[in-house]
Design an enzyme around this catalytic site. Structure first.
Site, PDB file in Angstrom:
ATOM      1  N   GLY A 295      14.919   8.922  -1.334  1.00  0.00           N
ATOM      2  CA  GLY A 295      14.998   7.680  -0.585  1.00  0.00           C
ATOM      3  C   GLY A 295      15.656   6.618  -1.444  1.00  0.00           C
ATOM      4  O   GLY A 295      15.360   6.489  -2.634  1.00  0.00           O
ATOM      5  N   ASN A 470      12.776  -0.285  -3.254  1.00  0.00           N
ATOM      6  CA  ASN A 470      13.169   1.048  -2.795  1.00  0.00           C
ATOM      7  C   ASN A 470      13.140   1.128  -1.275  1.00  0.00           C
ATOM      8  O   ASN A 470      12.972   0.120  -0.584  1.00  0.00           O
ATOM      9  CB  ASN A 470      12.237   2.099  -3.403  1.00  0.00           C
ATOM     10  N   CYS A 472      10.888   2.223   0.711  1.00  0.00           N
ATOM     11  CA  CYS A 472       9.597   1.933   1.342  1.00  0.00           C
ATOM     12  C   CYS A 472       8.898   0.705   0.768  1.00  0.00           C
ATOM     13  O   CYS A 472       7.718   0.489   1.047  1.00  0.00           O
ATOM     14  CB  CYS A 472       8.676   3.150   1.246  1.00  0.00           C
ATOM     15  N   GLU A 474       7.638  -0.342  -2.102  1.00  0.00           N
ATOM     16  CA  GLU A 474       6.507  -0.384  -3.033  1.00  0.00           C
ATOM     17  C   GLU A 474       6.919  -0.252  -4.496  1.00  0.00           C
ATOM     18  O   GLU A 474       6.071  -0.368  -5.382  1.00  0.00           O
ATOM     19  CB  GLU A 474       5.477   0.711  -2.683  1.00  0.00           C
ATOM     20  N   PRO A 651       3.535   4.442   1.385  1.00  0.00           N
ATOM     21  CA  PRO A 651       3.070   5.090   2.619  1.00  0.00           C
ATOM     22  C   PRO A 651       2.942   6.586   2.361  1.00  0.00           C
ATOM     23  O   PRO A 651       3.719   7.151   1.591  1.00  0.00           O
ATOM     24  CB  PRO A 651       4.189   4.784   3.622  1.00  0.00           C
ATOM     25  N   ALA A 653       2.686   9.023   4.955  1.00  0.00           N
ATOM     26  CA  ALA A 653       2.681   9.551   6.320  1.00  0.00           C
ATOM     27  C   ALA A 653       2.728  11.069   6.346  1.00  0.00           C
ATOM     28  O   ALA A 653       2.066  11.708   7.176  1.00  0.00           O
ATOM     29  CB  ALA A 653       3.865   8.970   7.092  1.00  0.00           C
TER      30      ALA A 653
END
Length: 822
Positions: A295, A470, A472, A474, A651, A653
């Site tokens: 990512g 990044n 996401c 964090e 996260p 998920a």
């Protein structure tokens, strides 16, 4: 699910207070009186074993009344060994059985567990012997990993026997989604075969032990006894199999395999100011990382001239779409811009229903605002009644602003503004209107607070400020044109740290610290052995050795202790959990240096070298472990830290699906999560709720079913369906993310923030009003609350629940958002 019997108390011993554990008590060996013997992995008599287990499950389903009118096999191979069905027939039968049973899982949590067991049987029918697995070219294990598995095979097979004796039966009954997710993570082998679940854990543990054995301090921090490859393997193997901590998705897919990367996050700041150089940077840096399934967060703030940004966004959009075709791990890109960028309004209108034109639509790229405090200060001036408050946009002539933060930024911004260098002036209300409209309509932009991220970083960044995060939101790392940020992740399963103590469900901090210790060593080991796509990323990883240790099962753990997330006991426990996580991770990192490893490259220039820790940058922090922190502070100044960063709340998920616990630190999304995808329906019931409901109506099945029907009608909202039932009062704690006051959830993030040295992927969960509208002020007030709380991430996703039904817009383009009153 009751996990309380898996881990015994830990004792403290040794110079460095290593948490030791008697692994002989971790899981009992196989019970010879059990109905099914452990897997005979040496000769792999799979078909007969699976046929026997399938027979037992079908009998159980028949007794539960769930097989009426359905085709069964019901072959008792003990009586008729010649009647064993073929593996293909059994696999097809299991698939049909699971597909027919899945809808009924909404009413019977036992069936959800049995469906999971059926999927595990389907996996077992594709297993291969250990030697075949080791030599698989599709698996392509690293030579040194294969060599160690062969060398210590007898030891490994003893651990495998323990796994098949008691861990495997427990894992098989965790639930349907856990089984399906494991099935997805297991590597596809030749001839339609598949890596087994036990081989999966062997791969992870063997790869980590192999890397740890190359740096002795990694191994010695795990034990006060003999530290060698075998003991390190067993430590990792049992902790991973028992889900005490969970590696990241790239790690589960790729660890131990040649030519793969296990890093989750890459951060880039190419600092290019023209299209030609930007496209070159994309080709040389972005593409290799996309192909490595990482990512990406990339700052394009320097690309701030005419006719450039949106065309580059379109290129990135196409690259993401192409890179994700037929991939087991889809990836993505988040572009970071500061709110004074000349093209910011175009960027805010590039996704979903707000896209101005098709040629500029970029539904596969996310936008994040790297927002200065000044934006919110000016909005507060407007809220407080000041007239004609404006926001000024600048082009590349104001590029100096990217290097500054806090007061220095504000002084320079206002100087440039006063000199008339702005390219546009927008009423501050309209600027915020555009941001909130985009968030409510598309789920993004994500919003991070630039000044907070820089103020709390490990070095002084004034004059060369951090430019982004990044994918996401964090990870907070310093990057530049020559160095990418890189972070490897793991999450602690907090639900496994809840134990029965004196008849009460309590949180076990010894278990937590042991899990963090293992995760810290594990992540450092995999960083040593993982390839990275480019030299820039190699440089960034070696410079910082940044870890991101997060959590999953936060809400699940609190529910199992009977706690509402926002009561005072929960808020106190929240702070303690993250204080001890940071304390343990930093302790281990310091121990590495005390045992001979060098500190991270920038340690001498960091605040750590002067004895300043992350929480020292926050006001009025009350520590529970004052004495231990004081001792650690002195040790850090003396010996250093091997890692630059430690805690990042990502996260989870995907990885939380294998554990069947709540995602990350967020409340449960729904008490009956259901999502239709291209591969079928994804179903995750709240098992804790359903088990408690069964206990309440133990002697009244009709009333239990009637209560579930009421929950179905209320979209599983507890207050709506059961608020008037006195016997169900204990169930009112099962609130979902949308039921909570979001300001209180932000307060939880604020309470733990001093101990989160990176950041938190904090999503906002908002429900429309009864008339189907959403006031922009609701979102704006929450962002202001996060800003005033001093958080680094103000909003990851903005998820909107429709008032008219259970539909939720999650920013992924699958559902359309309701109209907004802005």
């Amino acid at each position: 699910m009751d996990h309380s019997d898996v881990y015994e108390p830990y004792t403290f011993s040794g110079k460095h207070h290593v948490r030791m554990y008697d692994f002989s008590k971790l899981t009992p060996m196989w019970n010879k009186d059990a109905s099914t013997p452990p897997r005979k992995f040496a000769d792999m008599h799979i078909a007969s074993t699976v046929a026997m287990e399938l027979y037992n499950i079908e009998r159980e389903l028949l007794n539960m009344g769930h097989l009426s009118g359905m085709e069964t096999m019901m072959v008792d191979v003990r009586k008729s060994p010649e009647m064993i069905p073929s593996t293909i027939n059994m696999r097809d039968h299991i698939t049909r059985l699971v597909n027919k049973m899945k809808p009924i899982c909404r009413f019977d949590e036992r069936l959800y567990s049995l469906c999971g067991e059926l999927v595990h049987l389907r996996i077992e029918l594709r297993e291969v012997p250990l030697d075949t697995w080791l030599l698989s070219k599709k698996l392509n294990l690293k030579y040194e990993v294969v060599d160690n598995i062969r060398r210590y095979r007898a030891h490994i097979e003893m651990d495998m026997l323990r796994f098949y004796g008691s861990i495997h039966p427990w894992l098989k009954r965790l639930g349907l989604q856990s089984a399906l997710k494991y099935e997805e993570y297991l590597v596809e082998l030749e001839d339609g075969k598949k890596e087994s679940l036990c081989q999966f854990f062997v791969r992870l543990a063997a790869a980590a032990a192999t890397e740890a054995s190359m740096k002795k301090p990694f191994m010695t921090t795990l034990t006060t006894g003999v530290a060698n490859w075998r003991t390190t393997f067993t430590t990792f193997f049992l902790a991973l199999a028992n889900q005490l901590f969970v590696p990241s998705t790239p790690c589960m897919l790729f660890l131990g395999r040649e030519g793969t990367s296990t890093a989750s996050c890459y951060l880039m700041d190419p600092r290019t100011n023209n299209t030609q150089d930007t496209l070159k940077a994309i080709t040389e840096d972005v593409v290799p990382h996309l192909l490595a399934r990482g990512g990406i967060g990339i700052s394009l703030q320097h690309l701030n001239g005419k006719f450039g940004l949106m065309h580059v966004m379109k290129v990135l959009d196409s690259l993401v779409m192409a890179a994700n075709v037929n991939e087991s791990r889809p990836t993505g890109i988040c572009v970071y811009l500061e709110p004074w960028h000349a093209d910011i309004m175009s960027a805010l209108n590039m996704r979903g229903m707000v896209a101005a034109e098709e040629s500029r639509r970029c539904d596969n790229v996310f936008l994040a605002l790297w927002s200065c405090d000044l934006l919110f200060k000016r909005y507060l001036r407007h809220v407080n009644g000041e007239k004609n408050v404006i926001w000024t946009l600048f082009d590349s002539r104001a590029s100096i602003l990217t290097k500054l933060h806090s007061e220095e930024f504000e002084k320079e911004y206002e100087r440039l503004e006063s000199e008339g260098l702005g390219v546009a002036s927008i009423p501050i209300r309209d600027m915020m209107f555009a941001i909130i409209k985009s968030a409510a309509s598309t789920g993004s932009p994500f919003i991070l607070f630039k000044d907070a991220c820089n103020r709390h970083y490990i070095t002084n960044t004034q004059g060369d400020a951090i430019a982004g995060s990044n994918l996401c939101t964090e990870i907070i790392q310093k990057t530049d044109a020559n160095t990418n940020g890189v972070c490897s992740l793991a999450s602690i399963n907090l639900a496994r740290c809840v134990r029965n103590i004196d008849g009460n469900r309590q949180f076990d901090f010894d278990a937590l610290r042991y899990a963090v210790r293992l995760a810290t060593v594990f992540v450092n080991a995999i960083m040593e052995g993982s390839d990275v796509p480019t030299e820039k990323s190699h440089s960034g990883r070696e410079r910082n050795r940044s870890m991101g240790i997060g959590v999953q099962g936060f809400h699940t753990a609190f529910l199992s202790m009977g706690l509402d997330l926002c009561d005072e006991r929960a808020r106190s426990l929240n702070k303690l959990i993250f204080e001890f996580m940071l304390l343990e991770a930093m302790t281990v990192s310091c121990e590495f240096c005390e045992r001979g490893l060098p500190p991270f490259a920038d340690f001498s220039n960091s605040y750590y070298a002067r004895g300043r820790l992350h929480f020292d940058g926050w006001a009025n922090v009350e520590l529970a472990a004052v004495e231990e922190w004081n001792m650690l502070r002195d040790r850090i100044v003396s010996a250093g830290l091997y890692n630059a960063q430690f805690i990042a709340l990502m996260p989870t998920a995907a990885s939380a699906q294998v554990t069947e616990v709540s995602e990350g630190f967020s409340p449960l999304f729904s008490n009956m999560f259901s999502k239709v995808t291209s591969t079928g329906e994804l179903l995750r019931p709240n098992i804790q709720l359903m088990e408690e409901l069964r206990t309440i109506y133990l002697d009244n099945e009709n009333q239990r079913l009637a209560t579930i029907a009421a929950l179905e009608s209320a979209n599983w909202n507890i207050q709506t369906a059961l608020g008037n039932k006195p016997e169900c009062h204990s169930l009112l704690k099962y609130k979902t993310a949308f039921d909570y006051d979001q300001a209180l959830l932000i307060d939880l993030c604020s309470d733990r923030a001093p101990f989160v040295d990176q950041s938190q992927s904090m999503t906002l969960f908002i429900t429309e009003t009864a008339d189907g509208t959403l006031l922009a002020s609701r979102v704006m007030n929450l962002l202001l609350h996060a800003y005033k709380a001093g958080l680094k991430t103000g909003m990851y996703y903005c998820k909107i629940r429709k008032a008219t039904n259970a539909g939720v817009f999650c920013g992924d383009g699958e559902l359309t958002c309701s109209s907004c009153v802005l």
